[in-house]
Design a protein around this motif. Sequence first.
Motif, mmCIF file in Angstrom:
data_model
loop_
_atom_site.group_PDB
_atom_site.id
_atom_site.type_symbol
_atom_site.label_atom_id
_atom_site.label_comp_id
_atom_site.label_asym_id
_atom_site.label_seq_id
_atom_site.Cartn_x
_atom_site.Cartn_y
_atom_site.Cartn_z
ATOM 1 N N UNK A 240 -6.607 5.300 -15.415
ATOM 2 C CA UNK A 240 -5.987 6.545 -14.958
ATOM 3 C C UNK A 240 -5.434 6.428 -13.542
ATOM 4 N N UNK A 241 -6.220 5.858 -12.642
ATOM 5 C CA UNK A 241 -5.832 5.846 -11.226
ATOM 6 C C UNK A 241 -5.297 4.505 -10.750
ATOM 7 N N UNK A 242 -5.562 3.427 -11.467
ATOM 8 C CA UNK A 242 -5.106 2.118 -11.050
ATOM 9 C C UNK A 242 -5.963 1.563 -9.924
ATOM 10 N N UNK A 243 -5.449 0.580 -9.250
ATOM 11 C CA UNK A 243 -6.187 -0.070 -8.168
ATOM 12 C C UNK A 243 -5.857 0.578 -6.830
ATOM 13 N N UNK A 244 -6.734 0.389 -5.879
ATOM 14 C CA UNK A 244 -6.470 0.877 -4.530
ATOM 15 C C UNK A 244 -5.360 0.057 -3.888
ATOM 16 N N UNK A 245 -4.591 0.643 -2.990
ATOM 17 C CA UNK A 245 -3.554 -0.139 -2.314
ATOM 18 C C UNK A 245 -4.172 -1.173 -1.383
ATOM 19 N N UNK A 246 -3.408 -2.175 -1.057
ATOM 20 C CA UNK A 246 -3.872 -3.216 -0.144
ATOM 21 C C UNK A 246 -4.161 -2.610 1.223
ATOM 22 N N UNK A 247 -5.139 -3.149 1.898
ATOM 23 C CA UNK A 247 -5.459 -2.677 3.247
ATOM 24 C C UNK A 247 -4.358 -3.085 4.208
ATOM 25 N N UNK A 248 -4.084 -2.220 5.178
ATOM 26 C CA UNK A 248 -3.072 -2.497 6.191
ATOM 27 C C UNK A 248 -3.780 -2.979 7.443
ATOM 28 N N UNK A 249 -3.377 -4.131 7.943
ATOM 29 C CA UNK A 249 -4.002 -4.670 9.148
ATOM 30 C C UNK A 249 -3.574 -3.844 10.350
ATOM 31 N N UNK A 250 -4.441 -3.755 11.355
ATOM 32 C CA UNK A 250 -4.134 -2.976 12.555
ATOM 33 C C UNK A 250 -2.940 -3.580 13.304
ATOM 34 N N UNK A 251 -2.753 -4.879 13.195
ATOM 35 C CA UNK A 251 -1.616 -5.521 13.850
ATOM 36 C C UNK A 251 -0.290 -5.050 13.260
ATOM 37 N N UNK A 252 -0.308 -4.661 11.981
ATOM 38 C CA UNK A 252 0.908 -4.196 11.323
ATOM 39 C C UNK A 252 1.212 -2.727 11.621
ATOM 40 N N UNK A 253 0.260 -1.996 12.207
ATOM 41 C CA UNK A 253 0.471 -0.577 12.465
ATOM 42 C C UNK A 253 0.776 -0.273 13.922
ATOM 43 N N UNK A 254 0.701 -1.259 14.792
ATOM 44 C CA UNK A 254 0.966 -1.029 16.206
ATOM 45 C C UNK A 254 2.219 -1.780 16.624
ATOM 46 N N UNK A 255 2.823 -1.320 17.696
ATOM 47 C CA UNK A 255 4.036 -1.949 18.197
ATOM 48 C C UNK A 255 3.929 -2.048 19.705
ATOM 49 N N UNK A 256 4.235 -3.219 20.239
ATOM 50 C CA UNK A 256 4.227 -3.409 21.682
ATOM 51 C C UNK A 256 5.645 -3.233 22.206
ATOM 52 N N UNK A 257 5.778 -2.409 23.233
ATOM 53 C CA UNK A 257 7.087 -2.146 23.813
ATOM 54 C C UNK A 257 7.003 -2.394 25.308
#
Length: 64
Positions: free
Chosen positions: A17-34
């Motif tokens: 019914x629900x399928x699998x959970x999505x892949x975990x997102x690494x913290x490095x992929x969610x931040x941006x250095x400017x």
Amino acid sequence: MDKEAAIDTAAAARHARFGALPERIRIEDTTQSVDTGSAARGNSTYNPEGQWQYYSCLALDLGL
């Protein structure tokens, strides 16, 4: 039907019914250095008399 078979059946139904959970997102992929170089404002020192033109931060105005 024994208890283990019932648990396996429930798990299979839930997965269908629900399928699998999505892949975990690494913290490095969610931040941006400017680079916030001083070119944007002219200088990089804090001047409370002139900084109100760019942003207002009560904590910085109070020296916190």
